[in-house]
Design a protein around this motif. Structure first.
Motif, PDB file in Angstrom:
ATOM      1  N   PHE A   1     -12.919  16.552  12.812  1.00  0.00           N
ATOM      2  CA  PHE A   1     -12.527  16.731  13.911  1.00  0.00           C
ATOM      3  C   PHE A   1     -10.919  15.568  13.985  1.00  0.00           C
ATOM      4  CE2 PHE A   1     -11.624  14.720  17.993  1.00  0.00           C
ATOM      5  CZ  PHE A   1     -11.401  15.967  19.065  1.00  0.00           C
TER       6      PHE A   1
ATOM      7  N   MET B   1     -13.310  24.459  17.910  1.00  0.00           N
ATOM      8  CA  MET B   1     -14.465  23.928  17.183  1.00  0.00           C
ATOM      9  C   MET B   1     -15.293  25.128  16.796  1.00  0.00           C
ATOM     10  SD  MET B   1     -13.760  20.669  17.475  1.00  0.00           S
ATOM     11  CE  MET B   1     -15.383  19.685  17.411  1.00  0.00           C
TER      12      MET B   1
ATOM     13  N   GLY C   1     -16.807  24.938  13.457  1.00  0.00           N
ATOM     14  CA  GLY C   1     -17.901  24.056  12.688  1.00  0.00           C
ATOM     15  C   GLY C   1     -19.058  23.480  13.789  1.00  0.00           C
ATOM     16  N   VAL C   2     -20.152  23.394  13.270  1.00  0.00           N
ATOM     17  CA  VAL C   2     -21.245  22.874  14.292  1.00  0.00           C
ATOM     18  C   VAL C   2     -21.791  21.476  13.942  1.00  0.00           C
ATOM     19  CG1 VAL C   2     -23.554  23.280  15.115  1.00  0.00           C
ATOM     20  CG2 VAL C   2     -22.052  25.290  14.839  1.00  0.00           C
ATOM     21  N   SER C   3     -21.560  20.596  14.724  1.00  0.00           N
ATOM     22  CA  SER C   3     -22.068  19.242  14.538  1.00  0.00           C
ATOM     23  C   SER C   3     -23.339  19.040  15.316  1.00  0.00           C
ATOM     24  CB  SER C   3     -20.937  18.212  14.566  1.00  0.00           C
ATOM     25  OG  SER C   3     -21.807  16.880  14.596  1.00  0.00           O
ATOM     26  N   LEU C   4     -24.275  18.583  14.573  1.00  0.00           N
ATOM     27  CA  LEU C   4     -25.356  18.361  15.680  1.00  0.00           C
ATOM     28  C   LEU C   4     -25.326  16.875  16.200  1.00  0.00           C
ATOM     29  CD1 LEU C   4     -28.249  20.021  13.585  1.00  0.00           C
ATOM     30  CD2 LEU C   4     -26.748  20.927  15.300  1.00  0.00           C
ATOM     31  N   HIS C   5     -24.220  16.253  15.743  1.00  0.00           N
ATOM     32  CA  HIS C   5     -24.044  14.906  16.361  1.00  0.00           C
ATOM     33  C   HIS C   5     -22.842  14.753  17.366  1.00  0.00           C
ATOM     34  CE1 HIS C   5     -27.000  13.271  13.579  1.00  0.00           C
ATOM     35  NE2 HIS C   5     -26.491  14.188  12.709  1.00  0.00           N
ATOM     36  N   PRO C   6     -22.861  13.795  18.364  1.00  0.00           N
ATOM     37  CA  PRO C   6     -21.554  13.814  19.235  1.00  0.00           C
ATOM     38  C   PRO C   6     -20.551  13.649  18.587  1.00  0.00           C
ATOM     39  CG  PRO C   6     -23.450  12.624  19.973  1.00  0.00           C
ATOM     40  CD  PRO C   6     -23.952  12.851  18.721  1.00  0.00           C
ATOM     41  N   ILE C   7     -19.262  13.714  19.145  1.00  0.00           N
ATOM     42  CA  ILE C   7     -18.072  13.313  18.077  1.00  0.00           C
ATOM     43  C   ILE C   7     -17.328  12.601  19.227  1.00  0.00           C
ATOM     44  CG2 ILE C   7     -15.747  14.450  17.390  1.00  0.00           C
ATOM     45  CD1 ILE C   7     -17.557  16.295  15.761  1.00  0.00           C
ATOM     46  N   GLN C   8     -16.678  11.487  18.593  1.00  0.00           N
ATOM     47  CA  GLN C   8     -15.930  10.659  19.318  1.00  0.00           C
ATOM     48  C   GLN C   8     -14.431  11.133  19.535  1.00  0.00           C
ATOM     49  OE1 GLN C   8     -16.086   6.745  19.654  1.00  0.00           O
ATOM     50  NE2 GLN C   8     -17.962   6.294  18.646  1.00  0.00           N
TER      51      GLN C   8
ATOM     52  N   THR D   1     -14.351  25.497  22.485  1.00  0.00           N
ATOM     53  CA  THR D   1     -15.273  26.104  21.525  1.00  0.00           C
ATOM     54  C   THR D   1     -15.606  27.470  21.665  1.00  0.00           C
ATOM     55  OG1 THR D   1     -16.958  25.586  23.517  1.00  0.00           O
ATOM     56  CG2 THR D   1     -16.441  23.761  22.112  1.00  0.00           C
ATOM     57  N   ILE D   2     -16.470  28.038  20.797  1.00  0.00           N
ATOM     58  CA  ILE D   2     -16.648  29.057  20.524  1.00  0.00           C
ATOM     59  C   ILE D   2     -18.264  29.681  20.567  1.00  0.00           C
ATOM     60  CG2 ILE D   2     -15.684  28.835  18.470  1.00  0.00           C
ATOM     61  CD1 ILE D   2     -15.569  31.586  17.675  1.00  0.00           C
ATOM     62  N   THR D   3     -18.673  30.555  21.166  1.00  0.00           N
ATOM     63  CA  THR D   3     -20.164  31.000  20.962  1.00  0.00           C
ATOM     64  C   THR D   3     -20.141  32.341  20.278  1.00  0.00           C
ATOM     65  OG1 THR D   3     -20.793  29.738  22.966  1.00  0.00           O
ATOM     66  CG2 THR D   3     -22.264  31.438  22.094  1.00  0.00           C
TER      67      THR D   3
END
Lengths: 340, 340
Positions: free
Chosen positions: A240, A255, A257-264, A279-281
């Motif tokens: 990111f 976005m 790619g999938v991150s399971l943690h928050p991004i600063q 974002t995209i689903t």
């Protein structure tokens, strides 16, 4: 993840049973293997009832209709969207199917295609032209995601693009961006093999994100402006941060790619440049475009195929191989029948 | 911040000298007072050369032309965009003036309007109609920001909206959203006085963000869907988290408030809903729209004016009052001549 003999599901009204030809391994399958349940529901899914017992994974596949009905004939070669929809909520009524309030996915909320047979909703089927092989058919699903990523990024002809992460999706986004008129597409990946595939598929320039001055080099190659659209196809803080660095004023970070943690997110660096993050689903209606891109040859999936295995080898030569040897692999295809 | 007698600047070619009628205090002026330099350049600005010595603050103003030229006559009532542009970079050539590679702002990179006189670039001037008073004219600049926020959020007629933070910008965004056809506009602010102003200006419902179940209440008022556009007009983690919570699937979060710290973004909660985050840098060409909204009465700035002070009192009755008594104030106007 176990390989077991289970009774084959029988199609209900509005469903079609397929014989699976080939099914690709997706990063989200590996997420389930390593950290699941992620997309597999934790309580019974409102549309399928599944989510408390085991489920068959696999959602990037091609197959043949084995029981015809009014619309589909036995032997029709098809692929299928993974979306399971209610068809009744405000989003379905607007045609925003991937926002369905009860959305589920084949291979998570219902049995998927790492199996000899799969049963899917009839509305999810798409016919494969003769020139799109079974293997190519297994790429329609991830390619639809790449097409949607391009749409969501609002990329236009003449734009410059940076793809961060040259996994299967990144390499598809690269090709779709070129086919949509991007004048420059830069691809970043730490793995040499993936950079080489990207170069062969038409990337303007490829970089190891860990080498010095990547941001500066991309700035130089874009007359100091940097790129209009950056696709974060990794799902990490580092990727990111690179996306922020390489995007131009008014640029869009998509976005994928999938991150399971928050991004600063340092909004104080985005504000002055009116940068956007989208974002995209999955996809909504991108399957026909994806099939057309394969049919016309504008997207080539052959360089992405780094392994072909039989279903019995799914864990050892599939999941474990992708986890332990990312330097050797992009996409592994799984054949429930005879290995091709 | 000091109040001093300094020589009045003389206009160069392409500049116009104005007698300042009134100048509003902006949150960014207070940022400079408390934590500056923030927008004041730290090295000589490429277009103005300013940035190493003191600078006159103030950029939300109306005034009168005191020396006519070909286009403007002595006595013309005007307001001015704060943008100082190069006019030559790729962004200026595309008309994306707020992205100018050398962008500066009046009141930060050149002397502003907390003064008896101000000199501004001729291209920044906009004529005020008779029905737009001097006080109203001092709101054109922040109102242009609110108009741009609505555009950047892609708000459309029929959308539902949530404004988080009912400071001057939030209360202007509320009114612009209504004038652009929002069917519901919810406003959140912990200060009762600001909620009352929002209610009087047409908010559908107002909430203290600290009360229980605000997200649930907004969901109930929107048939479970939540809002299409959320405007984060605070600049804090807490306000951002609320914005995520109250936005619908496919919703847009527009970052209007400025946080000087990174914000943690839980993308795993945004992905499945295809939410987007957009940012905004001032305005490009929104001054005519802002003037028209004031002229037609669709935006009422009178309820936002909570203080009128003379220039001599700027620090004590202006900055300090706003910092120490946010519960009493929205916008304080400063009169360099006689207090009105």
């Amino acid at each position: 993840v176990r390989i077991e003999d289970i009774p084959s599901s029988q199609p209900q009204k509005g469903q079609v049973k397929l014989k699976v030809s080939v099914c690709g391994i997706c990063g989200s399958d590996i997420h389930e293997y390593q950290a699941g349940p992620v997309l597999i529901p934790r309580s019974p899914h409102p549309l399928t009832g599944r989510g408390t017992g085991p489920v068959v994974l696999g959602h990037e596949f091609s197959g043949k209709v084995i029981e015809g009905n009014g619309k589909w004939k036995e032997g029709d070669r098809v692929t299928a969207s993974a979306l399971i929809l209610c068809g009744e909520c405000p989003y379905c009524k607007k045609g925003q199917y991937n926002m369905c309030l009860k959305l589920g996915s084949v291979g998570f909320a219902s049995d998927g295609a790492f199996a000899e047979y799969v049963v899917v909703p009839e509305y999810s089927l798409h016919s494969l032209p003769d020139s799109v092989s079974d293997d190519m058919g297994a790429f329609v699903e991830p390619l639809a995601v790449a097409v949607r990523a391009i749409k969501r990024s609002r990329m236009e002809i003449g734009h410059s693009v940076c793809v961060i992460g040259a996994g299967p999706l990144g390499l598809l986004v690269l090709q779709v961006a070129l086919s949509a008129g991007a004048t420059q597409v830069f691809v970043l990946d730490p793995i040499e093999k993936r950079r080489e595939v990207a170069r062969n598929l038409g990337a303007t320039a490829v970089f190891d994100p860990h080498e010095d001055g990547v941001g500066r080099k991309i700035a130089e190659l874009t007359n100091g402006l940097r790129v209009d659209c950056a696709f974060e196809c990794v799902g990490s803080q580092e990727a990111f941060d690179i996306a922020v660095k390489v995007t131009a004023r008014r640029g869009v970070i998509c976005m994928v790619g999938v991150s399971l943690h928050p991004i600063q997110v340092p909004f104080y660096r985005l504000w002055g440049h009116e940068k956007e993050i989208t974002t995209i689903t999955g996809y909504v209606d991108e399957f026909p475009s994806a099939i057309s891109l394969l049919e016309s040859g504008r997207v080539d999936v052959n360089p992405l195929i780094t392994g072909r295995i039989s279903l019995d080898d799914l864990v050892e030569k599939g999941f474990e191989e992708l986890i332990n040897h990312p330097d050797k692999h992009v996409k592994i295809l799984v054949y429930p029948g005879d290995k091709k």
